[in-house]
Design a protein around this motif. Structure first.
Motif, PDB file in Angstrom:
ATOM      1  N   ARG A  51      85.907 -37.390  25.384  1.00 34.90           N
ATOM      2  CA  ARG A  51      85.323 -36.620  26.478  1.00 34.90           C
ATOM      3  C   ARG A  51      83.973 -36.011  26.088  1.00 34.90           C
ATOM      4  NH1 ARG A  51      89.998 -32.562  28.244  1.00 34.90           N
ATOM      5  NH2 ARG A  51      88.345 -31.876  29.648  1.00 34.90           N
ATOM      6  N   ALA A  52      83.591 -36.218  24.840  1.00 30.12           N
ATOM      7  CA  ALA A  52      82.323 -35.645  24.385  1.00 30.12           C
ATOM      8  C   ALA A  52      81.143 -36.487  24.852  1.00 30.12           C
ATOM      9  CB  ALA A  52      82.314 -35.547  22.866  1.00 30.12           C
ATOM     10  N   ASP A  53      80.075 -35.795  25.179  1.00 27.14           N
ATOM     11  CA  ASP A  53      78.820 -36.490  25.445  1.00 27.14           C
ATOM     12  C   ASP A  53      78.141 -36.862  24.133  1.00 27.14           C
ATOM     13  OD1 ASP A  53      75.562 -35.606  25.864  1.00 27.14           O
ATOM     14  OD2 ASP A  53      76.387 -37.138  27.184  1.00 27.14           O
ATOM     15  N   TYR A  54      78.374 -36.004  23.165  1.00 31.94           N
ATOM     16  CA  TYR A  54      77.622 -36.103  21.910  1.00 31.94           C
ATOM     17  C   TYR A  54      78.319 -35.249  20.869  1.00 31.94           C
ATOM     18  CZ  TYR A  54      73.805 -33.843  19.159  1.00 31.94           C
ATOM     19  OH  TYR A  54      73.021 -33.284  18.193  1.00 31.94           O
ATOM     20  N   ASP A 113      86.689 -40.965  14.489  1.00 32.14           N
ATOM     21  CA  ASP A 113      88.018 -41.547  14.630  1.00 32.14           C
ATOM     22  C   ASP A 113      88.596 -40.984  15.922  1.00 32.14           C
ATOM     23  OD1 ASP A 113      90.754 -42.139  14.537  1.00 32.14           O
ATOM     24  OD2 ASP A 113      90.792 -42.048  12.353  1.00 32.14           O
ATOM     25  N   ASN A 114      88.539 -41.766  16.976  1.00 31.57           N
ATOM     26  CA  ASN A 114      88.972 -41.275  18.281  1.00 31.57           C
ATOM     27  C   ASN A 114      90.456 -40.912  18.291  1.00 31.57           C
ATOM     28  OD1 ASN A 114      86.389 -41.650  19.358  1.00 31.57           O
ATOM     29  ND2 ASN A 114      86.832 -43.775  19.883  1.00 31.57           N
ATOM     30  N   ALA A 115      91.247 -41.664  17.561  1.00 34.96           N
ATOM     31  CA  ALA A 115      92.690 -41.416  17.549  1.00 34.96           C
ATOM     32  C   ALA A 115      93.019 -40.069  16.911  1.00 34.96           C
ATOM     33  CB  ALA A 115      93.403 -42.529  16.817  1.00 34.96           C
ATOM     34  N   LYS A 116      92.196 -39.659  15.955  1.00 39.36           N
ATOM     35  CA  LYS A 116      92.441 -38.398  15.248  1.00 39.36           C
ATOM     36  C   LYS A 116      91.536 -37.270  15.745  1.00 39.36           C
ATOM     37  CE  LYS A 116      94.014 -40.597  10.982  1.00 39.36           C
ATOM     38  NZ  LYS A 116      93.798 -40.744   9.512  1.00 39.36           N
ATOM     39  N   ASN A 117      90.696 -37.564  16.724  1.00 41.93           N
ATOM     40  CA  ASN A 117      89.738 -36.551  17.230  1.00 41.93           C
ATOM     41  C   ASN A 117      88.953 -35.922  16.092  1.00 41.93           C
ATOM     42  OD1 ASN A 117      90.363 -36.890  19.957  1.00 41.93           O
ATOM     43  ND2 ASN A 117      92.099 -35.495  19.807  1.00 41.93           N
ATOM     44  N   THR A 118      88.419 -36.777  15.264  1.00 35.40           N
ATOM     45  CA  THR A 118      87.708 -36.331  14.066  1.00 35.40           C
ATOM     46  C   THR A 118      86.372 -37.049  13.955  1.00 35.40           C
ATOM     47  OG1 THR A 118      89.795 -35.904  12.935  1.00 35.40           O
ATOM     48  CG2 THR A 118      87.845 -36.129  11.555  1.00 35.40           C
TER      49      THR A 118
END
Length: 116
Positions: free
Chosen positions: A30-33, A72-77
């Motif tokens: 959901r981040a733009d940046y 890492d999208n799965a870990k939100n990192t």
């Protein structure tokens, strides 16, 4: 409210490597940046590296070829791999998350100290 927690900073000798991580409490898709900034006492906070929603990356000239940002999208990192560290890389490193409404959130920072 989005919370960011940085980790991975520390003391390293010149020429060494560190890997910083930024754990985000919100889905980073959901981040733009997102990015990493650094700051030394008495100076402004400067952009080190960024990655946008299309995974396009950008780097400060001073770190090109040495640092790499990834997520890492799965870990939100979001990570920052720092190689060939120099004395001038010593700073407090901050993670930033900007959402699609352009609201920015910052972490508390992690200290990186490079020694000779």
């Amino acid at each position: 409210q989005v919370q960011l927690v940085e980790s991975g900073g520390g003391l390293v000798q010149a020429g060494g490597s560190l890997r910083l991580s930024c754990a985000v409490s919100r889905d980073i898709l959901r981040a733009d940046y997102m990015g990493w900034y650094r700051q030394t006492p008495g100076k402004q906070r400067d952009l080190v590296a960024s990655i946008n929603k299309d995974s396009r990356t950008s780097y400060a000239e001073s770190v090109k070829g040495r640092f790499a940002i990834s997520k890492d999208n799965a870990k939100n990192t979001v990570m920052l791999q720092m190689n060939s560290l120099k004395l001038e890389d010593t700073a407090m490193y901050y993670c930033i998350y900007r959402d699609r409404d352009y609201i920015e959130y910052w972490g508390q920072g992690t200290q990186v100290t490079v020694s000779s």
